[in-house]
Motif scaffolding. Structure first.
Motif, PDB file in Angstrom:
ATOM      1  N   GLN A 187       0.830  -1.203   0.000  1.00 15.64           N
ATOM      2  CA  GLN A 187       0.000   0.000   0.000  1.00 15.64           C
ATOM      3  C   GLN A 187       0.869   1.259   0.000  1.00 15.64           C
ATOM      4  O   GLN A 187       0.550   2.256  -0.669  1.00 15.64           O
ATOM      5  CB  GLN A 187      -0.923  -0.006   1.222  1.00 15.64           C
ATOM      6  CG  GLN A 187      -1.953   1.118   1.230  1.00 15.64           C
ATOM      7  CD  GLN A 187      -2.959   1.001   0.107  1.00 15.64           C
ATOM      8  OE1 GLN A 187      -3.518  -0.060  -0.138  1.00 15.64           O
ATOM      9  NE2 GLN A 187      -3.201   2.095  -0.601  1.00 15.64           N
ATOM     10  N   GLN A 188       1.978   1.239   0.733  1.00 13.70           N
ATOM     11  CA  GLN A 188       2.863   2.407   0.778  1.00 13.70           C
ATOM     12  C   GLN A 188       3.476   2.694  -0.580  1.00 13.70           C
ATOM     13  O   GLN A 188       3.621   3.854  -0.982  1.00 13.70           O
ATOM     14  CB  GLN A 188       3.960   2.188   1.822  1.00 13.70           C
ATOM     15  CG  GLN A 188       3.462   2.261   3.260  1.00 13.70           C
ATOM     16  CD  GLN A 188       4.516   1.855   4.265  1.00 13.70           C
ATOM     17  OE1 GLN A 188       5.606   1.413   3.894  1.00 13.70           O
ATOM     18  NE2 GLN A 188       4.209   1.967   5.549  1.00 13.70           N
ATOM     19  N   VAL A 189       3.839   1.621  -1.308  1.00 10.80           N
ATOM     20  CA  VAL A 189       4.388   1.812  -2.657  1.00 10.80           C
ATOM     21  C   VAL A 189       3.371   2.530  -3.530  1.00 10.80           C
ATOM     22  O   VAL A 189       3.689   3.498  -4.236  1.00 10.80           O
ATOM     23  CB  VAL A 189       4.788   0.447  -3.271  1.00 10.80           C
ATOM     24  CG1 VAL A 189       5.093   0.618  -4.766  1.00 10.80           C
ATOM     25  CG2 VAL A 189       6.013  -0.112  -2.569  1.00 10.80           C
ATOM     26  N   MET A 190       2.120   2.060  -3.500  1.00  9.25           N
ATOM     27  CA  MET A 190       1.081   2.681  -4.331  1.00  9.25           C
ATOM     28  C   MET A 190       0.773   4.097  -3.872  1.00  9.25           C
ATOM     29  O   MET A 190       0.525   4.987  -4.701  1.00  9.25           O
ATOM     30  CB  MET A 190      -0.187   1.829  -4.305  1.00  9.25           C
ATOM     31  CG  MET A 190      -0.067   0.504  -5.028  1.00  9.25           C
ATOM     32  SD  MET A 190      -1.679  -0.248  -5.347  1.00  9.25           S
ATOM     33  CE  MET A 190      -2.267  -0.442  -3.684  1.00  9.25           C
ATOM     34  N   ARG A 196      -3.187   7.788 -10.053  1.00  7.43           N
ATOM     35  CA  ARG A 196      -4.276   7.228  -9.260  1.00  7.43           C
ATOM     36  C   ARG A 196      -4.452   5.760  -9.641  1.00  7.43           C
ATOM     37  O   ARG A 196      -4.453   5.420 -10.824  1.00  7.43           O
ATOM     38  CB  ARG A 196      -5.582   7.963  -9.511  1.00  7.43           C
ATOM     39  CG  ARG A 196      -5.673   9.330  -8.826  1.00  7.43           C
ATOM     40  CD  ARG A 196      -4.739  10.358  -9.372  1.00  7.43           C
ATOM     41  NE  ARG A 196      -5.124  11.718  -8.993  1.00  7.43           N
ATOM     42  CZ  ARG A 196      -4.416  12.786  -9.267  1.00  7.43           C
ATOM     43  NH1 ARG A 196      -3.259  12.664  -9.917  1.00  7.43           N
ATOM     44  NH2 ARG A 196      -4.850  13.972  -8.905  1.00  7.43           N
ATOM     45  N   VAL A 197      -4.602   4.903  -8.643  1.00  5.58           N
ATOM     46  CA  VAL A 197      -4.786   3.464  -8.857  1.00  5.58           C
ATOM     47  C   VAL A 197      -6.006   3.019  -8.058  1.00  5.58           C
ATOM     48  O   VAL A 197      -6.174   3.420  -6.905  1.00  5.58           O
ATOM     49  CB  VAL A 197      -3.547   2.656  -8.400  1.00  5.58           C
ATOM     50  CG1 VAL A 197      -3.740   1.172  -8.692  1.00  5.58           C
ATOM     51  CG2 VAL A 197      -2.289   3.174  -9.085  1.00  5.58           C
ATOM     52  N   ASN A 210      -5.184   3.730  -4.127  1.00  3.85           N
ATOM     53  CA  ASN A 210      -4.075   4.394  -3.436  1.00  3.85           C
ATOM     54  C   ASN A 210      -4.528   5.738  -2.885  1.00  3.85           C
ATOM     55  O   ASN A 210      -5.672   6.172  -3.087  1.00  3.85           O
ATOM     56  CB  ASN A 210      -2.864   4.529  -4.359  1.00  3.85           C
ATOM     57  CG  ASN A 210      -3.099   5.472  -5.522  1.00  3.85           C
ATOM     58  OD1 ASN A 210      -4.227   5.909  -5.774  1.00  3.85           O
ATOM     59  ND2 ASN A 210      -2.057   5.794  -6.240  1.00  3.85           N
ATOM     60  N   LEU A 211      -3.622   6.403  -2.155  1.00  5.65           N
ATOM     61  CA  LEU A 211      -3.984   7.626  -1.448  1.00  5.65           C
ATOM     62  C   LEU A 211      -4.374   8.743  -2.418  1.00  5.65           C
ATOM     63  O   LEU A 211      -5.306   9.506  -2.150  1.00  5.65           O
ATOM     64  CB  LEU A 211      -2.814   8.076  -0.561  1.00  5.65           C
ATOM     65  CG  LEU A 211      -3.053   9.317   0.291  1.00  5.65           C
ATOM     66  CD1 LEU A 211      -4.220   9.098   1.242  1.00  5.65           C
ATOM     67  CD2 LEU A 211      -1.792   9.674   1.074  1.00  5.65           C
ATOM     68  N   ALA A 212      -3.665   8.835  -3.550  1.00  2.83           N
ATOM     69  CA  ALA A 212      -3.985   9.890  -4.517  1.00  2.83           C
ATOM     70  C   ALA A 212      -5.418   9.752  -5.021  1.00  2.83           C
ATOM     71  O   ALA A 212      -6.152  10.741  -5.167  1.00  2.83           O
ATOM     72  CB  ALA A 212      -3.003   9.830  -5.688  1.00  2.83           C
ATOM     73  N   SER A 221      -8.586   8.363   3.483  1.00  3.27           N
ATOM     74  CA  SER A 221      -7.783   7.142   3.521  1.00  3.27           C
ATOM     75  C   SER A 221      -8.267   6.170   2.456  1.00  3.27           C
ATOM     76  O   SER A 221      -9.475   6.094   2.178  1.00  3.27           O
ATOM     77  CB  SER A 221      -7.878   6.496   4.901  1.00  3.27           C
ATOM     78  OG  SER A 221      -7.362   5.170   4.875  1.00  3.27           O
ATOM     79  N   PRO A 222      -7.342   5.378   1.860  1.00  2.00           N
ATOM     80  CA  PRO A 222      -7.776   4.342   0.910  1.00  2.00           C
ATOM     81  C   PRO A 222      -8.733   3.334   1.529  1.00  2.00           C
ATOM     82  O   PRO A 222      -9.549   2.738   0.821  1.00  2.00           O
ATOM     83  CB  PRO A 222      -6.450   3.677   0.497  1.00  2.00           C
ATOM     84  CG  PRO A 222      -5.406   4.716   0.725  1.00  2.00           C
ATOM     85  CD  PRO A 222      -5.863   5.474   1.918  1.00  2.00           C
TER      86      PRO A 222
END
Length: 591
Positions: A187-190, A196-197, A210-212, A221-222
């Protein structure tokens, strides 16, 4: 003591052991640190072992951060701090802990000051403390600590079922911690990505992102994405997005770089460049859709500004024929802006291609995680059967051994697939060729390459490809970066499957590995596929270059190989190929 009294005491202790196992099984089933259940189990064990001050320690070796996490379970009156994190270097100053970690001892007697000073535990200072290691899969998962009693070494043999349950509880706890770490890393990588994913199930209900993307959806939050739909977060474009989802899942055709609007909660509308592809499980069933997009609003604004500037320029040329020189200067400025916009567009295209790669990685992770979840469910089922057998009194030694075998096999499946998911996340980082990611170690070349080939067997069978592996000598052992070698072989094989064999009935791949006269490791990879033209061959290592983009090719596979060989391994790679005469890759690097 009469024979009847001894018999009744044995029955009573068996009942106590079953009650203790029941309490521990509740912890295993709930996958949670149920303190009350731990306290109940510890109270029963004090009676069974005829020992006082019993504590349980759970151990997790975090190799990524080079530290050991130690969690104590027991009465709060005996434990000052339940959680401790010890760097590997600090563990070396605790000989008893190192002996347990390395598997040198199963039973230890130590002075209570060793635990009182380091961990703030409460033990009588006039007696030693006995430690009994709990090991599973060859590694320490926990230990039992209590004030030493006579014949304490016989305790483990007297209560085999109880100690097996303790091992299972702490092994499951260790696996849960590892899975949590891996998922958090993914999750941190994304979340670090500007793209945006997101991904949804077959009903277009969001399962994550992801966060974006969460920020675009006006969420903090995701985690808040789970269970919502486009009607909840983007109501104005919900029908458009869901039609795209349905078409992508029904046709299995990837949506590439579709420009779409998106209206946020504050009323602002931005423009997106969106790509979507179906998520397909191991049974070739579509189970959802994954997507990525970039915000191209700035590009749209620039294009509009350029269009407006062009119109005004034309008007001024007509109206101000006498000021031709001034108009030429303005025209040159507009052309510079256009050139910058085009360069910006190229950058956007590259980032969209990288987003497509992330989508593929998420798809690859889905399968091992799904298998791990299924395997965990099976483990729960087996534990339930053991519990039911215990409650019914029908659990025989033969059945118990069978259940233990199932648990062992299930744990291996879960661990293997979680490791596979972790490796898929690591592959994404190879684009930047992180020099510190992989570590050198000694491997048997033939066994290692065979292991890599084995992981690709399903794809090889699907394409009817035979691989001939030759390692000279057969028992060749070398010290190298095994992660880099695995990634190189995997990418070469997958690249061959996609590009080399189209309608081929005799697909052959040969791999020859050896150490040459210059003490360099040499790998020769050759196929009898359709080959390629000289024009294509010269571009194959360029990033994002692909001849198969229509079917989702990212153009990064051979580029990653080139970076690994030239940067990580300090070697070189040469490609030889002609149309209809196959392709050969020769890789050499120093040992």
């Amino acid at each position: 003591m009469t024979e009847h009294t001894i018999l009744m005491e044995g029955i009573f202790k068996s009942s106590m052991q079953i009650s203790c196992i029941d309490a521990l099984n509740i912890i295993a089933l709930e996958c949670d640190d149920n303190i009350s259940q731990f306290d109940e189990a510890l109270s029963l064990m004090e009676y069974l072992f005829n020992a006082n001050d019993i504590l349980l320690g759970s151990v997790f070796e975090d190799h990524a951060n080079e530290e050991v996490s130690l969690t104590w379970f027991g009465p709060t009156t005996k434990i000052a701090h339940h959680q401790h994190r010890l760097p590997f270097s600090s563990c070396e100053q605790l000989p008893w802990l190192m002996a347990l970690l390395k598997g040198q001892d199963k039973y230890l007697r130590i002075e209570p000051q060793d635990l009182i000073k380091q961990f703030g535990l409460v033990f009588p200072e006039n007696n030693t403390v006995t430690l009994i290691a709990l090991r599973a899969k060859g590694q320490l998962v926990g230990f039992l600590a209590f004030s030493s009693v006579k014949n304490d070494r016989a305790i483990c043999g007297s209560y085999v079922a109880l100690f097996n349950t303790l091992r299972l509880v702490f092994f499951n706890r260790q696996q849960k911690i590892q899975l949590t770490h891996d998922l958090q890393a993914h999750q941190q990588v994304m979340d670090l990505m500007p793209q945006r994913v997101f991904w949804k199930n077959k009903r277009s209900v969001y399962l994550g992102g992801n966060l974006a993307f969460a920020n675009d959806a006006n969420l903090t939050s995701p985690d808040e994405l789970v269970g919502v739909t486009d009607y909840d977060i983007f109501p104005e474009q919900a029908e458009l997005y869901r039609r795209d989802d349905a078409n992508t899942m029904d046709t299995r055709v990837h949506l590439i770089n579709s420009e779409e609007p998106q209206t946020h909660a504050n009323g602002q509308t931005i423009w997106l460049r969106t790509s979507k592809r179906p998520i397909i499980n191991s049974y070739n069933e579509v189970i959802g859709v994954i997507g990525t997009y970039d915000d191209i609003s700035e590009l749209k604004n620039i294009q509009a500004e350029l269009s407006l500037a062009k119109e005004k320029l034309e008007e001024r040329v007509i109206e101000r024929t006498k000021a031709l020189s001034e108009s030429n200067v303005r025209l040159e400025t507009a052309l510079v802006d256009l050139s910058q916009a085009q360069a910006h567009l190229v950058d956007k295209e590259k980032m969209a291609a990288l987003g497509g790669l992330v989508a593929g990685i998420a798809h690859e992770i889905n399968t091992p995680v799904g298998i791990a979840v299924t395997g965990s469910s099976h483990l729960v089922s087996v534990v339930n059967k053991i519990q039911a057998g215990l409650n019914a009194g029908s659990l025989t030694k033969l059945k118990f051994e069978s259940f233990c075998a199932e648990l062992s096999t299930g744990c291996e499946i879960v661990l293997k697939n979680l490791q596979r998911a972790s490796e898929q996340i690591s592959n994404f980082k190879l684009i930047a060729v992180d020099q510190s990611h992989d570590t050198q170690r000694n491997i048997n070349v033939k066994n290692y390459i065979e292991g890599v080939i084995t992981t690709l067997k399903p794809k090889l069978r699907a394409y009817h490809v035979n691989i001939d592996l030759q390692v000279t000598p057969a028992a060749l052992d070398v010290v190298l970066y095994p992660g880099a070698l695995s990634q190189i072989l995997t990418n070469l094989i997958e690249n061959t499957l996609i590009h080399a064999f189209i309608n081929s009935n005799d697909a052959q791949v040969s791999i020859h590995a050896f150490v040459n006269a210059d003490n360099q490791f040499e790998l020769c990879f050759k196929d009898n596929g359709q080959g390629m033209s000289d024009e294509v061959r010269k571009k194959i290592f360029d990033p994002f270059y692909t001849t198969n983009r229509a079917t989702g090719g990212s153009g990064l596979g051979l580029h990653i190989i080139f970076n690994l060989v030239t940067q990580r391994l300090k070697g070189q790679i040469v490609c030889l190929s002609e149309p209809d005469k196959g392709t050969e890759f020769n890789i050499t690097f120093p040992l």
